[in-house]
Every structure is written in structure tokens, then in C-alpha cells.
Design a protein around this motif. Structure first.
Motif, mmCIF file in Angstrom:
data_model
loop_
_atom_site.group_PDB
_atom_site.id
_atom_site.type_symbol
_atom_site.label_atom_id
_atom_site.label_comp_id
_atom_site.label_asym_id
_atom_site.label_seq_id
_atom_site.Cartn_x
_atom_site.Cartn_y
_atom_site.Cartn_z
ATOM 1 N N LEU A 1 -36.355 7.707 -59.049
ATOM 2 C CA LEU A 1 -35.133 7.405 -57.978
ATOM 3 C C LEU A 1 -33.893 8.344 -58.623
ATOM 4 O O LEU A 1 -33.856 9.045 -59.997
ATOM 5 C CB LEU A 1 -34.344 5.764 -59.049
ATOM 6 C CG LEU A 1 -33.305 5.361 -58.043
ATOM 7 C CD1 LEU A 1 -34.526 4.696 -56.993
ATOM 8 C CD2 LEU A 1 -32.770 4.437 -58.923
ATOM 9 N N GLY B 1 -43.328 -4.529 -57.933
ATOM 10 C CA GLY B 1 -42.437 -5.221 -58.699
ATOM 11 C C GLY B 1 -43.904 -5.948 -59.454
ATOM 12 O O GLY B 1 -44.394 -6.093 -59.555
ATOM 13 N N TYR C 1 -32.918 -3.240 -66.393
ATOM 14 C CA TYR C 1 -32.732 -1.732 -66.087
ATOM 15 C C TYR C 1 -34.141 -1.924 -66.364
ATOM 16 O O TYR C 1 -35.004 -1.880 -67.473
ATOM 17 C CB TYR C 1 -31.909 -1.065 -66.409
ATOM 18 C CG TYR C 1 -30.761 -1.641 -65.387
ATOM 19 C CD1 TYR C 1 -30.094 -1.120 -64.674
ATOM 20 C CD2 TYR C 1 -29.655 -2.762 -66.947
ATOM 21 C CE1 TYR C 1 -28.664 -1.914 -63.857
ATOM 22 C CE2 TYR C 1 -28.434 -3.032 -66.488
ATOM 23 C CZ TYR C 1 -28.053 -2.685 -65.028
ATOM 24 O OH TYR C 1 -26.761 -2.752 -64.258
ATOM 25 N N THR C 2 -34.479 -0.359 -65.629
ATOM 26 C CA THR C 2 -36.234 0.450 -66.295
ATOM 27 C C THR C 2 -35.459 1.430 -66.882
ATOM 28 O O THR C 2 -34.773 2.453 -66.242
ATOM 29 C CB THR C 2 -36.884 1.079 -64.448
ATOM 30 O OG1 THR C 2 -37.207 -0.414 -63.629
ATOM 31 C CG2 THR C 2 -38.008 1.917 -64.859
ATOM 32 N N LEU D 1 -37.907 -0.359 -50.318
ATOM 33 C CA LEU D 1 -37.871 -1.703 -50.939
ATOM 34 C C LEU D 1 -36.571 -1.393 -50.805
ATOM 35 O O LEU D 1 -35.895 -0.755 -51.230
ATOM 36 C CB LEU D 1 -38.705 -1.355 -52.223
ATOM 37 C CG LEU D 1 -39.806 -1.249 -52.457
ATOM 38 C CD1 LEU D 1 -40.379 -0.455 -53.631
ATOM 39 C CD2 LEU D 1 -40.278 -2.939 -53.022
ATOM 40 N N GLY E 1 -45.182 0.986 -56.255
ATOM 41 C CA GLY E 1 -44.134 0.521 -55.352
ATOM 42 C C GLY E 1 -43.524 -0.802 -55.761
ATOM 43 O O GLY E 1 -43.006 -1.631 -55.259
ATOM 44 N N ILE F 1 -32.777 2.838 -65.699
ATOM 45 C CA ILE F 1 -32.159 2.932 -64.112
ATOM 46 C C ILE F 1 -31.951 1.335 -63.475
ATOM 47 O O ILE F 1 -32.824 0.813 -64.390
ATOM 48 C CB ILE F 1 -33.151 4.333 -63.267
ATOM 49 C CG1 ILE F 1 -34.236 4.305 -63.746
ATOM 50 C CG2 ILE F 1 -32.122 5.475 -64.040
ATOM 51 C CD1 ILE F 1 -34.896 4.596 -63.652
ATOM 52 N N LEU F 2 -31.827 2.038 -62.147
ATOM 53 C CA LEU F 2 -32.620 0.175 -61.174
ATOM 54 C C LEU F 2 -33.404 0.205 -60.973
ATOM 55 O O LEU F 2 -35.000 1.139 -60.749
ATOM 56 C CB LEU F 2 -32.180 1.174 -59.582
ATOM 57 C CG LEU F 2 -30.100 1.356 -59.664
ATOM 58 C CD1 LEU F 2 -29.984 1.106 -57.838
ATOM 59 C CD2 LEU F 2 -29.491 -0.592 -59.657
ATOM 60 N N PRO F 3 -33.904 -0.495 -61.444
ATOM 61 C CA PRO F 3 -35.063 -1.525 -60.642
ATOM 62 C C PRO F 3 -35.702 -1.498 -59.624
ATOM 63 O O PRO F 3 -35.001 -1.827 -58.973
ATOM 64 C CB PRO F 3 -34.976 -2.690 -61.991
ATOM 65 C CG PRO F 3 -33.592 -3.375 -61.773
ATOM 66 C CD PRO F 3 -33.186 -2.459 -61.681
ATOM 67 N N LEU F 4 -37.184 -1.410 -59.339
ATOM 68 C CA LEU F 4 -37.341 -1.402 -58.081
ATOM 69 C C LEU F 4 -38.912 -2.458 -58.102
ATOM 70 O O LEU F 4 -38.893 -2.553 -58.969
ATOM 71 C CB LEU F 4 -38.398 -0.174 -57.809
ATOM 72 C CG LEU F 4 -38.470 0.324 -57.059
ATOM 73 C CD1 LEU F 4 -37.194 0.846 -56.462
ATOM 74 C CD2 LEU F 4 -39.003 1.377 -56.994
ATOM 75 N N GLY F 5 -38.671 -3.008 -57.205
ATOM 76 C CA GLY F 5 -39.981 -4.029 -56.771
ATOM 77 C C GLY F 5 -39.209 -5.318 -56.478
ATOM 78 O O GLY F 5 -38.571 -5.616 -56.909
ATOM 79 N N LYS F 6 -40.030 -5.747 -55.265
ATOM 80 C CA LYS F 6 -40.018 -7.004 -54.735
ATOM 81 C C LYS F 6 -40.155 -8.016 -56.586
ATOM 82 O O LYS F 6 -40.651 -8.286 -57.045
ATOM 83 C CB LYS F 6 -40.690 -7.391 -54.280
ATOM 84 C CG LYS F 6 -40.269 -6.685 -53.316
ATOM 85 C CD LYS F 6 -39.032 -6.854 -52.083
ATOM 86 C CE LYS F 6 -38.455 -8.344 -51.510
ATOM 87 N NZ LYS F 6 -37.597 -7.949 -51.257
#
Lengths: 355, 355, 355, 355
Positions: free
Chosen positions: A254, A225, B263-264, C252, A223, B251-256
Motif C-alpha cells: 500500500l 482478509g 492496522y497491518t 478491495l 488480497g 498501515i491500513l488493513p486490507l481484505g473483506k
């Protein structure tokens, strides 16, 4: 950050370091071809940089806002003409060098025989470093937790087998640490300490591991970044241990519906991280895939994206494996993977060398 | 699904199809080496399968629960001894065959000159198919929306340039359709119709496009699971158009924290989708990366993972590009990418052929 | 799981427990109005259930596949006519009972004066339990890490202030533990031990904390599914500590573009978790929001969704706060929030009581 | 954006608008208590703002970088002393006013009788607006697609029932449009047009719908960030239709393991969006939950967070429903929900009024 004049003396550097400590921070001193640079470790907001600028030998003193700097190419370039990739030497193996490095072995050490059989297969197939899980992080308290759960004796026995198998087949060994109480014990036996994805955020644990001054294989949390991953890496480098191998192993999948693999391999993280830091980057295709038949594809993709190695789960009888059988490949499949990855590495390396 | 006996006559098949229509469903008839299989298109819960089983020539009749079946290898294998990869022929180009296919060109068509200059560069570099955006999907109504926004005349002029450039340099052409009102117009000019990620879920639009019976390049939405992507593909195949090229584009990137790419890239989706369907799978590394310097890495990774081609944004002067300048590469960079991808393809194809 | 006959004797239960231990597992014995049930803790695949079924006093013996069972309502219902909500008593405060419980205080303890000023404000505003961070988990090693970073003495001084402030204003106290070395020290001073989101997956740490037999406030990791959260909770209950307060604090965020808050408050997790387990569920609106002006809204939403309490960051001078100033609210704002939440609680409780 | 002087004449405004059109952009003219402000719709980079500043009556002319401005409170505040919430009047119903608005009805219209029975129940329970799906967006082409799939006649019959049911029970009606070919037909029959989550990104479709100048209920895509959602809303307002009701309906769930609900209700989006725009915000708890027993909790949470209404799926016999039976509640359950939501609304409105 404090940049010393090129003519600054050792005494001047020492005196700056001493001054830094007065404010409760530590100093990371890097002596390069250009000059000496002192990175501050800790809360820089406490430091009166203007007062440091007038100390003898100091050229510049200023605050760096980024959460990671000790590991960054940008920071390294302040004292070295070219911030090169860091090569971590483990025995004869050079991680981050020209050649690919393959770490392989069973998800969990199950017995001495199992480990030796697999180690032999891994070595023959072209593997360099032997992995074997002893303290297994598990979602359920009701699952098999690795031989490390059998008290200190059980853990030590398994660690001993790992050391022995590595020595027998000429491979350095690596295993995972999951809690602080395992740090001293494990450090005695292995060449590289692994921090798993679930422990990535454990600043106390990783700090303690870093102090052992052994190479660390550090996995990104599913999870996390990239910025977080690098920021937490900084905790270890701040302990003056720059032998950190970064490992991408997949992030949370996702989208609605059926799962076709366990985690989303964030293959772009490999080149993205390499542009930020000089530390070597490898990939764990097994945990990302979660299914045997995708391990080959994800391995080749990872090398194509610039990874300098892989950590792969190999088992001689995956169907009978106590943990993660569905994602472990056989030594034969591993060998095929090693060959293909080398071909891919050759195909892309011209550009890589120019980067 | 209704499986006919191997000795079933054409008349028997026709009579089953007629019966299916009575219930408001359509029939997808596949005649294979083994036998003829009739897939039902529509709400199967209305069908009394037991009544169908007693019709002449019928071997089996049963409900299939999966949301995609017409495109699945499993379904295809019911009438063909081996469910092979589908090859889509566009002019001389074979998409999904042994050779890699490179689709390239500017993000947006800006002028005739720009398009011709880039088309020439793409062709020289080894590109096979020319892309050029005319109706641009944009997040902001206040951004440049492509020449398609300049009324019917403006759109037609740009489409004409695209056709002309393709013909001049011997490349089939592709452009994106964003709304139903563009379907008729665009179909007249291009060889392949592109459905962008944002329109993936538009069942009315994609159905309408599919009826044109032209090859379609269909991009996965950045929030779509693989099962959803394949289920919506089924809408088009249900219109009896199996010439669908599936495209992973991130796809949508994840993580702060800071973003290191747009994109991922879900590189594992490539082999995962290939195991489900016989349709060809390509990758768009440009939109995934969102930055020029990662396009090479993601391209090589995609081919290593088994993609049969790429769609890449190429611009002769990315800095001046009206849209997405930061992710377009030059024709020279594109050529280097083509060479590397071919090397990667060679390195991995042994295994691939065995799959 | 082993279900004893209603007439089973203590000796029979003891004998089953003894037998379980032979296989390396532990036993969780629950004596209810109905009967006694023995939950197995550990790898159940080692247990020959058929052999247990013939032991005296045993009614049924079978494997439970779910990764959490000791904490589940379903399991609890096997020995109690109605599996009721667990109420955790801390001093006079009943967490999980009819009344809402408000935990509040500064993100970080900064000084004795700051803590006492805020504690007074919290008490006046209707707060029940005082929070104050001493070991702060931080993304950057270069940020302020809490007074706990000032060696054992610094940590103890801050813990002492916390205890004193709690005693002065009549509130139990809570603080976070981040590493195993803090467990013994912190346990001496506080009434509730907090495990932060980043440590949720630390099975070694949480096991060690659970053994202290003190109430634990356990936060869900921002990347954890609900099933994972409950599975890891099971690690603590397996240590025979059922005083676990579960806390949702945001997951997230998803989607491109500007961030409007720090994490996505997963408000549906509250009722979903309550349907799975009898443990109390609270919410931390401060870390989810990451901005002061949304704390009120998220607090009310959480209570409306069925949370039995909140943990809120309160500071008398948020702008000057050393950590997380942008999300801390003033005692006055906190009072307003308490009043509104009570109104919301009244509005929804009819349905709740019927659940 | 062009801000006119307070004394600017109508002719001066008209002349500026004319000048804007020369550059291919449109003008959004807002006359407020303060002054007149002209928003530019289209690619502002083409506009020479310095040339506009010297036109008669112009006070200031400058570029606005945000992707949404016409809908923003900030923009509205340039011409109105206080940028108030927009109230959308539909018959007697005021959406966005002091009172909560409840939209309810079956997921899909199945028959005239079914619709009338449910409409009656909805009305009795306190519902204001009747919903009923006729063109159903479905993941599988093999599922029931709504009565709209039965040709123009079938669609018109169902639309007629909806209109009739609304008139009979004194409720305005709403249904969803899924494709451009439905726009003209549906607009004739309904009071509010719904754009579903899957069509959020369809700039061609939503532009076409907006031109009908009817109120629009616009749902956020499950993969869309808030900024994207607002940016696409701007496409409709750019067509001079400000009667847009924004609807949060859940985003993609995150985390491994079992699903406990269908989508993650992003409850914080409600107050976050309200701080950005004057448009009303409602919530769809049914699609977020995907299970009947969470609808009450999510409804109350949404109102507590500041939503001005809900759209809820109600069916008199959920078990028999053709679509989404598992998430529809009965009229009785709906009534209970309405009562609780009103109580929650009262409990939080003091703060709300002050915002």
C-alpha cells in the motif's frame, strides 16, 4: 451444530447423521473426551433444528452463523476439554509441534542436478522438508512456466526427481498444484500438496485436492482478509481433511512511490489466526520480501510472532535461477537463518506455552 | 549536491554556500572524514550546476533526483567512509545504539496519580522513556480529546505532571503535538516531541517542530508509502535537525470481512527503511494491534525484524482507561515483553552487526 | 515478435511458424492491411532472434518485454493501419460496437419459473443478454452454492432452463464457470462463458475455457492490478481466442470504519484499459455496490467513463432472493437504468468517437 | 442530542444550552419547521441525560453514538420535515443547487500573466470559480512549493493576483491552506478556503479554518474511509460552520504492476456520501487521474454518479507548468468537458430529483 448427550450411543449418532443427509448436507462427527459433536456441512438454513432436538441422544441442535466453524478453536472446545493445537505428522516431521519446521528448496525445479545439489544443502543447513516448483503460476504466459509445462512426461520426470531427492536426503517433499488436471498426478509423488496464493479462492480445486486426504499447505491470497482465508479453509476441512497447514505469504502493498519489497508481510495474521483455529500456521518470507536481503529479517519476525515454521526459497546459484532469482537465498544463508530462528523461538516460547 | 575537493578551505565552502543562497535554496553542509559535501535544500531545478563546478574548491556539482537525500545512507557515504547508524542521545539513553530502548506509558494522561503509578510501573519493568498523551488526535469531535483540550492551563498542568513523573523516576519524557499552536508550549516541557501518524503529511507543522532542535519521534501515516515517509522526514532534516526517530505503527488493513486487528503492522518496513537511512527505526505495536493480546507478539516480531526500540501503551487499569483501553497492557505484561524482546534481540544480533 | 516483409509469401510465414515451434513456443499470426505479424506465445528468452532475422520474408525479429502484447493496441497497430475496437458478435448482439449492451438476470437461477419471470422483465426493460448463476462461488461452504451443486443432473436441468429462457425471449445466455470440471458441460448450453473475479488468476482454468472458442466474459479480481488483469487475459488470447469481454467489478475497499459499499468500483480502469487494448470493456455495478440504491449511480458512472455495456443483477423479488438479495434491482428499476445510461452514452459519445 | 417540545420557548432552549455548557460541551441549536433540536458537541459521556430530560421544554434527551451527527441527514430530519441538500452561496454561485458548478484554474499560480490568461480561458469555457495554488503541498522539500514559499510578501502578491483575476472575470476565488500560519492571511483574500487531502486529519488546522466562517472545500485523504472523512467534517461543523463542500479526489491505488493513473477515483463515494449528509459533494478528477487524457472520462463519470460539481486543473500550456503538468488540461479541453458534463447531468437528473 448438533451436540449429543454424553451418554448418547453410536446408533443414536448414526441416526442423526442419516437424518442430516436427508436434507442434502454432510455431517462432521467429532468424538471428544466430553461428548460427541456433529457439525453440519452445507447450507444450514435448510435444517429444521427444532426437529433434531427431539431425536434420541441429542442434547442441543442450533445454527452456527460463522463462515468457519469446523476449524475454529471455539467449535473444537465443545467436545474437547482443551482445544489443542493440531500437529500434522509427515514422516518423522511434526508440523505444529514444539519444534520449528523448515521447508526449503528451489522456487522451480530446473534439472535433476540442480535439485539434488540444493536438496543436499537444505538438509545440511537444517531443513526438514524439500520444496520444488514444477507447475509454476506466472503472471505472463510468455514466462517460463515450470517443467510441468512440458507435457505429462516432463511433469512426471520432474516429480520423480523431487521424490528421489527427498528420499535420498531423508526429507518429505512438497510441490504446488495449480489446476484440477494436476491433482491425481501430483498426489502420487508428494507428501504435502501446496495450494498457491492465487488459487486460494478456487473452491472446486481445493475441494478436489482435499479429497486426496494428504496434508495440504494452503497459502493466503494477497488480497484475502483473514476471515475469507479461514472460510475457504473450511471447504477443505468439510471434506474431512483436517491436515491443513496455513501459510501467510504477504498481502498487497500500500502507498505511493517506490516499492521496497514485493508484498506486505502481514505478520500479525500469524497470532491472530492462531487464536481462531487449532491448525498450524507458517510463513513464506521469500515471496513477501521479493528480495534476498530481507528474508532473514522477515523469517525471524515470523517466528517471533508465533509461526511454527517457514517455507523458504533456497537456490545454490540465485543469479542463474530461472524464476525469482532475486528472492532466493543460498544454503549458507539459509543455515544462518535457521540458527537465528531457533534462538528467537527459544526467546519467545515461555509466553507461547502459556497461551 | 556539491562535493568539495578534499583540500577545499572553509572560505571556499562558505563562498559556495553564499552562492547557493542567491538562488533561494539553503545549504546542508556535512564535514566528514573524506571531504565536505553540500546538500541543496529546495528546488534544485533553479541551480545552474555547471556554473558551480567552476567555483574554487568544488570537485563536482550535480542534481540529485531522489526525494530524500539528506537522510540517505548513500548521501552520507559521500563524506564518511562508512555511513553509520545515527545514535540519538536523550539524557543517558542512546536511541539507535546497541541496546534496545523501550518507551512506555499511558495512551492519555488522565491524572497526576494515574501517571505516577504507571510511570513507576514502567520504570520497574525496564522502561527507559515515559510517554503520556495530552493532546489526543481523535476521529470524533465528540470523544475525549486529552487534558490538552482544557485550555492552556489544563495543558500546562498535564505537561508539568509529565515532566515531574519523568524526573521522579529518572526517565526522559515524550508527548505528541497535534497542531502548530502547541509547539512552543510542549517544547518547554518534553525531551522528545512526537508527531503522530495523522500529522505525518503536515509539512508546515513538522518544519516548525524541527526548528525546535529537539529529538522528534515521527510516525508513519497509515496510508503512506515508505518513500513518502522518508521524503517528509527530509523536511525536518532540511531544518538541520537530524535527531529523528522513525516509527512504524501499522498501515491500513486490507481484505473483506471481520477485522482481527486495527492496522497491518508493516514489519518489513523496519529493515527496508534501515537500508535506506541511518536514522533509528522503532515500532509502536499497540496502535497496530489495537488489542492487548497481540502486543507481545508484534513487539517480538518488530525487534526480530531489526527495530531498535518500541513505544508501548501501558496502563495499570486498562479497562478503565479513557482512551484505547483495549490495546493497553499492564506493567507486568510490559515487563514480560521487555524480557522476551531482549532475548529476541540477542538471537538476531549477530547478523545485524554484520549488516 | 516477428514482423514479416509486406511481400512475404504464405510459405515464408509458415516456415517461420515452424521454426518457432522448434523452440517450444507457439505462434499467433495476424494478417493485416499493412503486413503480417507473428506474435510469440511462451518464454521468448529461448528464442535466438538474430537467427530469425535472416529467414526469408522476415523484416524484423525482436523480443517484446510487456507481459501482454497480443491484446495490446500497440501490437495490433503493427499490422493494421488503425487498431480498432474489437466487436464481438453474439447472435445479433454486437458487444463493443456503437450501441450499449445490457446483460441482466438473477444472481442465481432458483427455479424455472423465477428465471422465466425475470427473463421476461429483463427483455421488456431493454436487456440484450440473459445471465443466471448456476455454479455460485461462495465464501462459506455452509451457504447455498447454486443449483449446480445438485450433481450433474441438477446442473443440467438449470442450464437447460437458462437456454430455454434465452431462446424464448430472444436473448443469448451467459453463466459462470468456477471449476475445470464444469467447462465441457456449460459450453454446450451457453453463448458466453463467464469467469468470475475469484478465478481470474486461474491460468489452467482460463486456458481450458479459452480453448472452447466461445466468447468469454472475464472479470477482474478485486485484488488485481490492471497490468495483471491484462496479463492473464493474454493467457486466453494465446489460445487463439480473441473474443474476450473484460469486466470491471470493483476492487478491495480501503480505509477504516463502516463500509458504505461492498467493493470500490474502479471506474478509471475502464478508460485506462481501453487505451491499452482493443477488447471491449463492461462493468458489473451490482457486485461493486453491494446495495441496491447505488446500482443506478454506478451504472451511469460506468457508461460515462466509456464502458460499452453492463452486467446487472435483476430479480423480480430481491428480498426473497437466495443469494445477494441486497444488491439486485427489479426489472422496473433496471428499465430506468437502461434509459439513463443511453442518455449518458449520447452525452459523451462525441469525444469517444474522436478518441 | 436533546429534542425540545414543539411548544418550547426560547428561554427554555437557552436554559438547556446553559446547562450543557456547565459540562464543558458546546450546543448546536437547530430550529426547524417541526421543532428545535440541540446537538451536543464534545464528549457526551460526561452528560447525565436523565437529568436533562426533566428540564422544562425538553421532550427527549439521549446519547448519539455515531461519530458524525451534526452533518447527517438523519439528525437534520429530526427538526426539518425533509432534510434537504444544503446549498452554499458564494457570490451568485449556488453550490449544491440544480446547476453544476465548475471550479477551475492552474494547479499553481506562477505569475500574474499566467493566472489572468488562464482565468480568461476558464471563464469563457463556462467555469464558475477560479482556483490557483499558492501554498503547494509537496512530497519533496526539494520541489517548487508555490509562490507562498517566497515569504509573506510573495504570498500576498500571489493572493492579490488571485483576487484581482477573480474580480476581473467575475469569478469567486479559492486557494489551499496548508498550515495554521496561513489561515488569517488567506482568509482575507479568498471566497472559499481549500483544505487539501493531506491535511484532512488535521483537527487543529481545520478547526481554526472553520472559525473563519467562510465556505470550505474539504478534500478526502487518499487513505481515509468515508466514515473518517465525515467524522472529521464534523469538527468544522461543530464550530458552527455548515458551509462545507466535500470533495472526493481519489484513494490509494491497489494491485501489483504498472500504474495507469495516480489514485483510484472512488466514484461510489459520491452517492454514498450524499445519502449520509446534506452537504454538497464535488469531485477533483485531475488529481485522481494524474494524466490529462483521463480527466474527461472521470469528470463525466463523477457527474453521472451525482456530484454537483468539479474542481479541475486547467493550464494554457500544461507542458511548461511548474507543477502537475501531466494532469492539467487546456481551456479548450475544459470547455468540451463542461459541455459533456451538462449533457450527462441532464441524462441522470430525473432519478436524482426523485431521490
Amino acid at each position: 451444530m448438533i451436540i449429543m448427550k454424553s451418554e448418547a450411543t453410536k446408533e443414536e449418532v448414526a441416526s442423526v447423521v442419516k437424518e442430516i443427509k436427508k436434507y442434502g448436507l454432510r455431517a462432521d462427527v467429532s468424538r471428544g473426551a466430553y461428548r460427541t459433536v456433529i457439525g453440519l456441512v452445507g447450507d444450514e438454513s435448510k435444517i429444521p433444528f427444532s426437529r433434531f432436538e427431539i431425536l434420541p441422544g441429542v442434547k442441543e441442535a442450533f445454527m452456527v452463523e460463522t463462515p468457519y466453524k469446523l476449524i475454529s478453536r471455539e467449535y473444537a472446545s465443545t467436545w474437547e476439554p482443551e482445544a489443542e493445537n493440531r500437529v500434522i505428522n509427515v514422516g518423522d516431521i511434526r508440523i505444529g509441534g514444539e519444534e520449528l519446521v523448515f521447508i526449503a528448496g528451489p522456487c522451480a525445479v530446473e534439472s535433476r542436478e540442480q535439485l539434488f545439489r540444493i536438496a543436499e544443502g537444505v538438509k545440511k543447513a537444517g531443513g526438514h522438508i524439500l520444496r520444488g516448483g514444477i507447475f509454476k503460476p506466472r503472471t505472463s504466459v510468455h514466462s517460463f512456466q515450470g517443467l510441468g509445462a512440458n507435457g505429462k512426461e516432463g511433469a512426471e520426470e520432474a516429480l520423480h526427481w523431487l521424490r528421489e531427492a527427498g528420499d535420498t536426503f531423508g526429507m518429505p517433499v512438497i510441490t504446488e498444484i495449480r489446476g484440477e488436471s494436476q491433482v491425481d498426478l501430483v498426489s502420487e509423488y508428494v507428501d504435502i500438496i501446496q495450494i498457491g496464493a492465487r488459487n486460494m479462492y478456487d473452491q472446486d480445486l481445493i475441494t478436489r485436492v482435499a479429497r486426496k486426504k494428504k496434508p495440504i499447505l494452503y497459502k493466503r491470497h494477497f488480497g484475502a482478509g483473514i476471515e475469507e482465508f479461514l472460510s475457504f479453509t473450511e471447504y477443505m476441512v468439510a471434506e474431512d481433511n483436517k491436515d491443513i497447514i496455513l501459510c501467510e505469504r504477504g498481502i498487497l502493498p500500500l502507498g505511493k512511490g517506490k516499492s521496497y519489497f514485493r508484498y506486505t508481510l502481514d505478520v500479525a495474521a500469524v497470532p491472530a489466526i492462531k487464536r481462531e483455529t487449532y491448525l498450524p500456521v507458517i510463513v513464506d518470507p521469500s515471496h513477501a520480501a521479493g528480495r534476498r536481503d530481507l528474508v532473514y529479517d522477515l523469517s525471524c519476525a515470523s517466528i517471533a510472532a508465533g509461526a511454527c515454521g517457514l517455507i523458504v526459497e533456497v537456490h545454490d546459484n540465485p543469479v542463474e535461477a530461472l524464476v525469482d532469482g532475486q528472492q532466493q537465498i543460498t544454503p549458507d544463508e539459509f543455515e544462518e537463518l535457521v540458527v537465528a530462528c531457533r534462538g528467537v523461538h527459544d526467546a519467545v516460547k515461555n509466553r507461547r506455552n502459556r497461551d
